[in-house]
Design a protein around this motif. Structure first.
Motif, PDB file in Angstrom:
ATOM      1  N   ALA A  68      59.430 -17.480 -84.092  1.00 48.83           N
ATOM      2  CA  ALA A  68      58.386 -17.331 -83.078  1.00 48.83           C
ATOM      3  C   ALA A  68      58.445 -15.941 -82.471  1.00 48.83           C
ATOM      4  O   ALA A  68      59.371 -15.169 -82.717  1.00 48.83           O
ATOM      5  CB  ALA A  68      58.554 -18.387 -81.983  1.00 48.83           C
ATOM      6  N   VAL A  69      57.452 -15.646 -81.654  1.00 48.34           N
ATOM      7  CA  VAL A  69      57.407 -14.406 -80.883  1.00 48.34           C
ATOM      8  C   VAL A  69      57.050 -14.773 -79.450  1.00 48.34           C
ATOM      9  O   VAL A  69      56.285 -15.720 -79.212  1.00 48.34           O
ATOM     10  CB  VAL A  69      56.409 -13.392 -81.493  1.00 48.34           C
ATOM     11  CG1 VAL A  69      54.998 -13.943 -81.522  1.00 48.34           C
ATOM     12  CG2 VAL A  69      56.454 -12.059 -80.772  1.00 48.34           C
ATOM     13  N   GLU A  70      57.617 -14.055 -78.491  1.00 46.02           N
ATOM     14  CA  GLU A  70      57.356 -14.272 -77.069  1.00 46.02           C
ATOM     15  C   GLU A  70      57.028 -12.926 -76.434  1.00 46.02           C
ATOM     16  O   GLU A  70      57.454 -11.884 -76.913  1.00 46.02           O
ATOM     17  CB  GLU A  70      58.593 -14.831 -76.360  1.00 46.02           C
ATOM     18  CG  GLU A  70      59.079 -16.143 -76.870  1.00 46.02           C
ATOM     19  CD  GLU A  70      60.372 -16.598 -76.211  1.00 46.02           C
ATOM     20  OE1 GLU A  70      60.641 -17.801 -76.258  1.00 46.02           O
ATOM     21  OE2 GLU A  70      61.134 -15.751 -75.677  1.00 46.02           O
ATOM     22  N   SER A  71      56.272 -12.967 -75.333  1.00 43.99           N
ATOM     23  CA  SER A  71      55.982 -11.742 -74.601  1.00 43.99           C
ATOM     24  C   SER A  71      55.591 -12.071 -73.172  1.00 43.99           C
ATOM     25  O   SER A  71      54.821 -12.998 -72.941  1.00 43.99           O
ATOM     26  CB  SER A  71      54.849 -10.968 -75.271  1.00 43.99           C
ATOM     27  OG  SER A  71      54.547  -9.817 -74.509  1.00 43.99           O
ATOM     28  N   LEU A  72      56.128 -11.289 -72.242  1.00 45.07           N
ATOM     29  CA  LEU A  72      55.725 -11.424 -70.848  1.00 45.07           C
ATOM     30  C   LEU A  72      54.349 -10.799 -70.619  1.00 45.07           C
ATOM     31  O   LEU A  72      53.713 -11.067 -69.610  1.00 45.07           O
ATOM     32  CB  LEU A  72      56.747 -10.736 -69.933  1.00 45.07           C
ATOM     33  CG  LEU A  72      58.134 -11.360 -69.899  1.00 45.07           C
ATOM     34  CD1 LEU A  72      59.088 -10.491 -69.087  1.00 45.07           C
ATOM     35  CD2 LEU A  72      58.069 -12.763 -69.323  1.00 45.07           C
ATOM     36  N   PRO A  77      51.223 -14.944 -77.868  1.00 50.87           N
ATOM     37  CA  PRO A  77      51.682 -14.105 -78.978  1.00 50.87           C
ATOM     38  C   PRO A  77      51.934 -14.948 -80.227  1.00 50.87           C
ATOM     39  O   PRO A  77      52.396 -16.087 -80.131  1.00 50.87           O
ATOM     40  CB  PRO A  77      52.983 -13.516 -78.442  1.00 50.87           C
ATOM     41  CG  PRO A  77      53.478 -14.513 -77.456  1.00 50.87           C
ATOM     42  CD  PRO A  77      52.263 -15.201 -76.890  1.00 50.87           C
ATOM     43  N   VAL A 131      58.216  -7.459 -75.897  1.00 56.22           N
ATOM     44  CA  VAL A 131      58.077  -8.482 -76.934  1.00 56.22           C
ATOM     45  C   VAL A 131      59.464  -8.926 -77.383  1.00 56.22           C
ATOM     46  O   VAL A 131      60.391  -8.109 -77.460  1.00 56.22           O
ATOM     47  CB  VAL A 131      57.289  -7.924 -78.148  1.00 56.22           C
ATOM     48  CG1 VAL A 131      57.200  -8.943 -79.269  1.00 56.22           C
ATOM     49  CG2 VAL A 131      55.895  -7.477 -77.713  1.00 56.22           C
ATOM     50  N   ARG A 132      59.598 -10.236 -77.678  1.00 52.62           N
ATOM     51  CA  ARG A 132      60.849 -10.770 -78.217  1.00 52.62           C
ATOM     52  C   ARG A 132      60.560 -11.601 -79.451  1.00 52.62           C
ATOM     53  O   ARG A 132      59.657 -12.439 -79.443  1.00 52.62           O
ATOM     54  CB  ARG A 132      61.551 -11.679 -77.200  1.00 52.62           C
ATOM     55  CG  ARG A 132      62.031 -10.967 -75.983  1.00 52.62           C
ATOM     56  CD  ARG A 132      62.885 -11.820 -75.112  1.00 52.62           C
ATOM     57  NE  ARG A 132      62.195 -13.025 -74.669  1.00 52.62           N
ATOM     58  CZ  ARG A 132      62.607 -13.788 -73.680  1.00 52.62           C
ATOM     59  NH1 ARG A 132      63.699 -13.487 -73.033  1.00 52.62           N
ATOM     60  NH2 ARG A 132      61.943 -14.857 -73.340  1.00 52.62           N
ATOM     61  N   VAL A 134      62.008 -14.563 -81.777  1.00 54.22           N
ATOM     62  CA  VAL A 134      62.913 -15.694 -81.591  1.00 54.22           C
ATOM     63  C   VAL A 134      63.456 -16.098 -82.954  1.00 54.22           C
ATOM     64  O   VAL A 134      62.692 -16.349 -83.888  1.00 54.22           O
ATOM     65  CB  VAL A 134      62.184 -16.885 -80.930  1.00 54.22           C
ATOM     66  CG1 VAL A 134      63.134 -18.051 -80.721  1.00 54.22           C
ATOM     67  CG2 VAL A 134      61.532 -16.459 -79.612  1.00 54.22           C
ATOM     68  N   LYS A 140      67.383 -14.168 -79.377  1.00 52.19           N
ATOM     69  CA  LYS A 140      66.122 -13.452 -79.217  1.00 52.19           C
ATOM     70  C   LYS A 140      66.368 -11.954 -79.357  1.00 52.19           C
ATOM     71  O   LYS A 140      67.363 -11.437 -78.860  1.00 52.19           O
ATOM     72  CB  LYS A 140      65.507 -13.771 -77.857  1.00 52.19           C
ATOM     73  CG  LYS A 140      65.161 -15.251 -77.752  1.00 52.19           C
ATOM     74  CD  LYS A 140      64.601 -15.619 -76.415  1.00 52.19           C
ATOM     75  CE  LYS A 140      64.321 -17.123 -76.403  1.00 52.19           C
ATOM     76  NZ  LYS A 140      63.711 -17.542 -75.160  1.00 52.19           N
TER      77      LYS A 140
END
Length: 152
Positions: A68-72, A77, A131-132, A134, A140
Motif C-alpha cells: 500500500a501507499v499512505e500520505s498525509l 493514495p 509519502v510512505r 507500506v 513503512k
C-alpha cells in the motif's frame, strides 16, 4: 546530598535502560529497501489527482513486498500501473509488488506509478509531498517527494 546520589546513580540507570532498549543483533529483518529519486509531477491549481514516481531498491538479503501507499497530503493514495487495453491506455491498481533481493523497481510515466488523489493542500512546484510505502510486514518507508514539472 540527594542531588549527589541522583547524579551518581544516573550512569547506572542509563546502563540498565540501554540493556533493555538495545537490539540483540542487527539482522536481515532490520534491512529496509530504499526510495531513490522521488518526485511528484506538478499539476494545475485545483487538480484532484497527481502522479508520483521513484525507484525502489531492495539491497536486503530477503524479498520485500509493497502492499500500500499512505500520505498525509492526499486523501486517497494508490499504486497504479498503466496498461493498454484495445489500443487505449488505462490505469489499473497494481496490487501487491514483490521485490526480490538485489532488484529495483522503477515507478515512471507510462508504467507503474503512485496515483495521489484528493490533495489535502495546494502543492505548487518546489513544495514537497509526504509519502510512505507500506510493506507486507508492517514496516513503512517514508520519503518526501519534491513537486517538479519534469523528471529530475
Amino acid at each position: 546530598m540527594n542531588a549527589r546520589r541522583f547524579l551518581m546513580g544516573l550512569p547506572l540507570l542509563m546502563l540498565a535502560s540501554a540493556s533493555f532498549a538495545a537490539p540483540a543483533a542487527v539482522g536481515a529483518e532490520d534491512c529496509r529497501p530504499t526510495i531513490e529519486n522521488p518526485w511528484l509531477r506538478a499539476a494545475p491549481p485545483g487538480a484532484t489527482s497527481l502522479a508520483a514516481y521513484l525507484v525502489l531498491r531492495n539491497d536486503c538479503a530477503g524479498p520485500v513486498e509493497v502492499v500500500a501507499v499512505e500520505s498525509l497530503d492526499f486523501g486517497m493514495p494508490m499504486i497504479h500501473r498503466t496498461v493498454e487495453e484495445g489500443g487505449v491506455s488505462r490505469m489499473r491498481p497494481a496490487g501487491r509488488l514483490l521485490l526480490a533481493p538485489g532488484e529495483s523497481l522503477s515507478f515512471e510515466p507510462g508504467g507503474l506509478h503512485l496515483m495521489l488523489m484528493r490533495p489535502n493542500r495546494p502543492l505548487p512546484e518546489g513544495d514537497r509531498a509526504r509519502v510512505r510505502l507500506v510493506l507486507a510486514d508492517g514496516r513503512k518507508l517514508f520519503a518526501q517527494f519534491p513537486v517538479r514539472r519534469s523528471a529530475p
